[in-house]
Design an enzyme around this catalytic site. Structure first.
Site, PDB file in Angstrom:
ATOM      1  N   TYR A   4      -4.253 -13.824   2.256  1.00  0.00           N
ATOM      2  CA  TYR A   4      -3.802 -13.856   3.772  1.00  0.00           C
ATOM      3  C   TYR A   4      -4.835 -14.793   4.489  1.00  0.00           C
ATOM      4  O   TYR A   4      -6.015 -14.648   4.476  1.00  0.00           O
ATOM      5  CB  TYR A   4      -3.707 -12.381   4.215  1.00  0.00           C
ATOM      6  CG  TYR A   4      -2.502 -11.483   3.744  1.00  0.00           C
ATOM      7  CD1 TYR A   4      -1.517 -11.792   4.407  1.00  0.00           C
ATOM      8  CD2 TYR A   4      -3.193 -10.632   2.843  1.00  0.00           C
ATOM      9  CE1 TYR A   4      -0.558 -10.754   3.879  1.00  0.00           C
ATOM     10  CE2 TYR A   4      -1.927  -9.732   2.407  1.00  0.00           C
ATOM     11  CZ  TYR A   4      -0.557  -9.695   2.993  1.00  0.00           C
ATOM     12  OH  TYR A   4       0.212  -8.945   2.289  1.00  0.00           O
ATOM     13  N   GLN A  61       5.569 -10.357   5.263  1.00  0.00           N
ATOM     14  CA  GLN A  61       6.675  -9.759   4.507  1.00  0.00           C
ATOM     15  C   GLN A  61       7.936 -10.453   5.252  1.00  0.00           C
ATOM     16  O   GLN A  61       7.771 -11.460   5.828  1.00  0.00           O
ATOM     17  CB  GLN A  61       6.318  -8.281   5.171  1.00  0.00           C
ATOM     18  CG  GLN A  61       5.215  -7.424   4.373  1.00  0.00           C
ATOM     19  CD  GLN A  61       5.114  -6.180   4.223  1.00  0.00           C
ATOM     20  OE1 GLN A  61       6.175  -5.494   4.838  1.00  0.00           O
ATOM     21  NE2 GLN A  61       3.964  -5.522   3.988  1.00  0.00           N
ATOM     22  N   ASN A  89       0.859  -1.395  -0.010  1.00  0.00           N
ATOM     23  CA  ASN A  89       0.140   0.059   0.266  1.00  0.00           C
ATOM     24  C   ASN A  89       0.882   1.003  -0.161  1.00  0.00           C
ATOM     25  O   ASN A  89       0.586   2.540  -0.500  1.00  0.00           O
ATOM     26  CB  ASN A  89      -0.918   0.044   1.217  1.00  0.00           C
ATOM     27  CG  ASN A  89      -1.804  -1.099   1.104  1.00  0.00           C
ATOM     28  OD1 ASN A  89      -2.352  -1.701   0.178  1.00  0.00           O
ATOM     29  ND2 ASN A  89      -2.410  -1.364   2.353  1.00  0.00           N
ATOM     30  N   ASN A 116       0.082  -1.474  -7.049  1.00  0.00           N
ATOM     31  CA  ASN A 116      -0.325  -2.538  -5.817  1.00  0.00           C
ATOM     32  C   ASN A 116      -1.620  -2.460  -5.463  1.00  0.00           C
ATOM     33  O   ASN A 116      -2.285  -1.206  -5.248  1.00  0.00           O
ATOM     34  CB  ASN A 116       0.565  -2.200  -4.548  1.00  0.00           C
ATOM     35  CG  ASN A 116       0.032  -2.952  -3.344  1.00  0.00           C
ATOM     36  OD1 ASN A 116       0.595  -4.452  -3.466  1.00  0.00           O
ATOM     37  ND2 ASN A 116      -0.662  -2.783  -2.435  1.00  0.00           N
ATOM     38  N   GLU A 117      -2.381  -3.538  -5.383  1.00  0.00           N
ATOM     39  CA  GLU A 117      -3.836  -3.665  -5.015  1.00  0.00           C
ATOM     40  C   GLU A 117      -4.960  -2.527  -5.504  1.00  0.00           C
ATOM     41  O   GLU A 117      -5.294  -1.854  -4.637  1.00  0.00           O
ATOM     42  CB  GLU A 117      -3.962  -3.794  -3.629  1.00  0.00           C
ATOM     43  CG  GLU A 117      -3.265  -5.232  -3.034  1.00  0.00           C
ATOM     44  CD  GLU A 117      -3.536  -5.696  -1.694  1.00  0.00           C
ATOM     45  OE1 GLU A 117      -3.823  -4.638  -0.901  1.00  0.00           O
ATOM     46  OE2 GLU A 117      -3.476  -6.608  -1.150  1.00  0.00           O
ATOM     47  N   GLU A 156       2.031 -11.527  -2.785  1.00  0.00           N
ATOM     48  CA  GLU A 156       1.756 -11.209  -1.182  1.00  0.00           C
ATOM     49  C   GLU A 156       1.035 -12.678  -0.785  1.00  0.00           C
ATOM     50  O   GLU A 156      -0.156 -12.749  -1.206  1.00  0.00           O
ATOM     51  CB  GLU A 156       0.840  -9.987  -0.932  1.00  0.00           C
ATOM     52  CG  GLU A 156       1.598  -8.879  -1.064  1.00  0.00           C
ATOM     53  CD  GLU A 156       0.982  -7.632  -0.500  1.00  0.00           C
ATOM     54  OE1 GLU A 156       0.085  -7.744   0.401  1.00  0.00           O
ATOM     55  OE2 GLU A 156       1.166  -6.586  -1.230  1.00  0.00           O
TER      56      GLU A 156
END
Ligand code: AHR
Length: 515
Positions: free
Chosen positions: A244, A351, A72, A172-173, A292
């Site tokens: 996630y 991470q 982010n 990103n995203e 991720e």
């Protein structure tokens, strides 16, 4: 005792693992950079401020590629703020994590850190607050040899040689409402396409990853990938995926079943990418960058709930403490990635240090391994090779998994056909074989019998397992080895037949070499 019968054949393969499958991620977030990899003044820091205790653990963990600077964070980042004389760099408000970014660490320091660690750098460009022109300038700064404004700036800054960064993420995203300057699929697709064109004009040797949807449960998932690839298909080699895993519901069987949804997710993105290829009558195959993935839920909260007064520098946020069962679910994710090695050619554990990370540090103090450190180290050290197809016959179960949070029905996913044994087998090309095995049976051990056809025969090299009667046990500064792999006794090898008793709720790695 439950049993699992496994059949595999040396000639029946899924694919060769790509070196980039074993990546990780460093974001300007919390104490990942500051107090993590970089801490001038720390007793182990070198002249550049790189913590050597952390670097030693990173070498043991063995990631091959490192994504940077976000996440982010990248969607509001001005890369120029992080280069040049440190005393001239501005401190900025970081909208992603409501922190102050001091910019004392930036791209050049990251490249130096990667070189010192023997890791390939992966950079992301800001397609939130910025766009194609800036992406062009950034790649000019990094990869152009010299004789232009930005390449000469890099040389002035002390980096004479180009950084030669090959792998670039286009934002990103970008479908996430939490993203600084989120976009619709068509807005993003067009911007990514134009940025990609400029970036490749500057350096034609690069590879580019378009952002997939931020997750399988996003309302945008599916449509997003289709539209984005409709725009970018000719310009990119990769599409990204993020997952996630969570145990919000405190339902361990469901948590351990959740990696199977990663299998579905991967296969769905492959199908969408190939459908776009079909529509374009193209034989090109877009590869998947799972850039991720991890377990993350305890420290996951809405943006507003993260606001800390005073915009602190490197606050201790997202410092998830991983327990035994997290390591099991994590191991399941490792198996999902390995078993799709034909199309998932790149992946980044999110991470690396402190922030949802396998390595924890105390600022000014020691560094230690979290429980998830071990399955990743097994993956990255022993997962290189040809992944074999495995036929697993064992009992299965079903579970209700809630993502992102329960117990609302809209978040419920039924996971069916969850085999108690989740397994991957990797052949090293020299007659050696590594088995990665997750026993999801919480009640008891499992007898696993493997017939490895077309292998001449094996001798056992090592067999290690991670399990604990307390699935909530964690490692800490005080007890850094509370959870660690231990030798698994009783593994028998007869020719190409391998038998082992896997403890209840365990992660086991069996390494065999040619007899
Ligand atoms: O890894 C933490 C955050 O999770 C990343 O910044 C973002 O891309 C994702 O939502």
């Amino acid at each position: 005792m439950r049993t699992a019968n496994v059949l595999l054949d040396r000639d029946f393969t899924i694919g060769q693992t790509d070196k980039r499958l074993f990546g990780a991620f460093i974001e300007h977030l919390g104490r990942c950079v500051y107090g993590g990899i970089y801490e001038p003044g720390h007793p182990t820091a070198d002249a550049k401020g790189f913590r050597q205790d952390v670097m030693a653990l990173v070498r043991e963990l063995a990631p091959t590629i490192m994504r940077y600077p976000g996440g982010n964070f990248v969607s509001g980042y001005n890369w120029e703020d992080g280069v040049g004389p440190v005393e001239d760099r501005p401190a900025r408000l970081d909208y992603a994590w409501f922190s102050t970014e001091p910019n004392t660490f930036g791209t050049n320091e990251f490249i130096d850190w990667c070189k010192a660690s023997g890791i390939e750098p992966m950079l992301a460009v800001n397609l939130g607050t910025r766009g194609p022109q800036d992406a062009g300038y950034f790649i000019e700064y990094c990869n152009h040899p010299g004789g232009t404004h930005f390449s000469d700036l890099r040389r002035e800054h002390g980096w004479e040689e180009p950084h030669g960064v090959k792998f670039w993420c286009l934002g990103n995203e970008m479908d996430g409402p939490w993203q600084t300057c989120a976009r619709t699929a068509d807005e993003y697709g067009r911007v990514a396409q134009e940025a990609a064109k400029i970036m490749r004009w500057v350096d034609k040797s690069i590879e580019l990853a378009a952002c997939g949807s931020s997750g399988r449960k996003m309302p945008t998932f599916g449509f997003w990938e289709d539209r984005v690839l409709e725009h970018t298909f000719n310009e990119v080699e990769w599409i990204s995926l993020h997952t996630y895993l969570n145990n919000y519901a405190k339902d361990t069987p469901a948590f351990l079943a959740s990696p199977d949804l990663m299998d579905n997710f991967i296969e769905e993105v492959v199908a969408i990418a190939d459908a776009v290829a079909a529509r374009k009558r193209s034989s090109k195959r877009i590869m998947l960058s799972f850039d991720e993935w991890n377990v993350w839920y305890r420290t996951r909260r809405p943006r507003e709930a993260r606001i800390k007064p005073g915009w602190p520098v490197a606050p201790p946020i997202l410092e998830e403490i991983y327990n035994m069962q997290d390591a099991l679910a994590f191991g399941g994710a490792v198996i999902s990635l390995l078993n799709h090695a034909d199309r998932v050619r790149c992946a980044c554990l999110a991470q690396l240090v402190n922030v949802i990370a396998p390595i924890m540090t105390e600022t000014g103090g020691p560094a230690w391994r979290q429980t998830i450190f071990y399955p990743f180290a097994h993956f990255a050290n022993f997962g290189h090779g040809e992944v074999l197809r495995t036929r697993v016959i064992c009992d299965s179960y079903e579970a209700d998994y809630f993502d992102p949070a329960g117990p609302d029905d809209e978040y419920r996913t039924k996971v069916t056909g969850v085999q108690y044994l989740k397994l991957s087998a990797v052949h090293d090309g020299e007659g050696g074989l590594t088995l990665f095995a997750l026993n999801r049976d919480l009640e008891g051990p499992m007898q696993m019998d493997v017939e490895a056809r077309s292998f001449g025969g094996f001798v056992l090299e090592t067999a290690t397992t991670m399990h604990d009667a307390d699935l909530d046990a964690v490692n800490s500064k005080e007890a850094p080895e509370r959870i660690a792999p231990r030798a698994l006794d009783g593994v028998t090898v007869a020719g190409s037949r391998i038998s082992a008793v896997l403890p209840a709720a365990s992660w086991t790695v069996i390494r065999l070499k040619a007899a």
